[in-house]
Design an enzyme around this catalytic site. Structure first.
Site, PDB file in Angstrom:
ATOM      1  N   THR A 175      -1.310  36.900  86.422  1.00 11.78           N
ATOM      2  CA  THR A 175      -2.028  38.150  86.627  1.00 11.78           C
ATOM      3  C   THR A 175      -3.526  37.903  86.512  1.00 11.78           C
ATOM      4  O   THR A 175      -3.986  37.209  85.607  1.00 11.78           O
ATOM      5  CB  THR A 175      -1.606  39.213  85.594  1.00 11.78           C
ATOM      6  OG1 THR A 175      -0.201  39.468  85.726  1.00 11.78           O
ATOM      7  CG2 THR A 175      -2.366  40.522  85.818  1.00 11.78           C
ATOM      8  N   PHE A 177      -7.191  39.483  85.853  1.00 12.80           N
ATOM      9  CA  PHE A 177      -7.825  40.601  85.167  1.00 12.80           C
ATOM     10  C   PHE A 177      -9.316  40.607  85.457  1.00 12.80           C
ATOM     11  O   PHE A 177      -9.910  39.558  85.708  1.00 12.80           O
ATOM     12  CB  PHE A 177      -7.628  40.494  83.653  1.00 12.80           C
ATOM     13  CG  PHE A 177      -6.206  40.671  83.190  1.00 12.80           C
ATOM     14  CD1 PHE A 177      -5.759  41.901  82.734  1.00 12.80           C
ATOM     15  CD2 PHE A 177      -5.320  39.610  83.200  1.00 12.80           C
ATOM     16  CE1 PHE A 177      -4.458  42.068  82.307  1.00 12.80           C
ATOM     17  CE2 PHE A 177      -4.013  39.763  82.772  1.00 12.80           C
ATOM     18  CZ  PHE A 177      -3.580  41.001  82.323  1.00 12.80           C
TER      19      PHE A 177
END
Length: 279
Positions: A175, A177
């Site tokens: 992921t 960010f």
């Protein structure tokens, strides 16, 4: 005396993967868990946090819902990025053995990612609102047949025992960010800089093609381009883009000037260093 240690807001409970991103990017800051993405943004705007950490995209599931809609209106600016590899751990209360666990809870996105492991051990599963929150609930329970799938950070925080590590089916799930601040920082802080912006093309034939032409002719690499609708209209489409380079670079400056000619709106959301894990 009031604690003046800087604070960083994130969505989820302590031990969430967003919390892990905060520990990576700002280890000296106090984490401020928030229920929603809007709550994260509000915490910074109201002064309860100095920075925000928001997920923007995942290598398996694509972009994070609502983020592109929220970012342009947030009043915050991107000052950095972080990448967190989604490593899934099976945890339970201290003293519980793996063979004792019959059922696990986790966020609905995590469960399919550990399906092979769960099936191999005959463990059933149930979706929870938040994996780290499920870990906190398990720490207060007395059920020795119950487990949780979450990050090892959650196990450490809530005093749970990790029974199995890296049980995800895919070892590339990551992921991305964005680290966000109330103020933009356009200083060159690394050799490789990124610029993120949103724009809305004018209602003329081939506007997007013409707008993108400036990046091609000036040799500017665009690493991300996504569209999303705004205002409930099928015609008012905005675009979110990441490019390599700094707005003061001659090639980037020319490309942005050409882009502005074909747009009704151009808003730079951030100028920040590329993370080493970007590749």
């Amino acid at each position: 005396m009031a604690d003046t240690t800087p604070r960083i807001a994130f969505q989820g409970a302590l031990g969430a993967y967003s919390h892990e991103a905060c520990l990576q990017a700002a280890p000296g800051m106090i984490p401020v868990p928030c229920t929603t993405f809007e709550g994260v943004i509000r915490a910074v705007r109201e002064g309860r946090a100095d920075l925000a950490m928001l997920p923007v995209e995942n290598t398996t599931y694509g972009r994070v819902a609502d983020i592109h809609r929220l970012l342009p209106q947030s009043g915050l600016r991107i000052i950095g990025e972080a990448f967190v590899r989604v490593r899934i751990a099976l945890m339970a209360r201290p003293g519980v053995r793996l063979q004792d666990v019959k059922h696990v809870r986790a966020h609905m996105v995590l469960l399919p990612q550990a399906r092979s492991f769960l099936d191999a051990h005959g463990i059933t599963s149930e979706a929870a609102a938040d994996s780290a929150g499920a870990a906190a609930e398990l720490a207060e329970a007395a059920d020795s047949t119950e487990g949780v799938l979450a990050s090892e950070v959650a196990a450490d925080i809530h005093g749970l025992e990790v029974l199995a590590r890296d049980i995800e089916d895919m070892d590339h799930n990551t992921t991305r960010f964005l680290l966000m601040s109330p103020q933009i920082d356009t200083a060159r802080r690394a050799d490789k800089m990124l610029t993120t912006f949103v724009f809305e093309v004018r209602n003329i034939p081939a506007a997007l093609y013409k707008a993108m032409g400036g990046f091609a002719t000036n040799g500017v690499n665009m690493t991300k381009l996504e569209s999303y609708m705004v205002g409930g209209s099928f015609t008012a489409t905005q675009f979110y883009a990441d490019i390599e380079g700094h707005p003061d670079d001659p090639a980037v400056k020319r490309a942005l000037e050409e882009l502005a000619y074909f747009t009704n709106m151009l808003n730079i959301l951030g100028v920040y260093p590329a993370h080493p894990d970007r590749g």
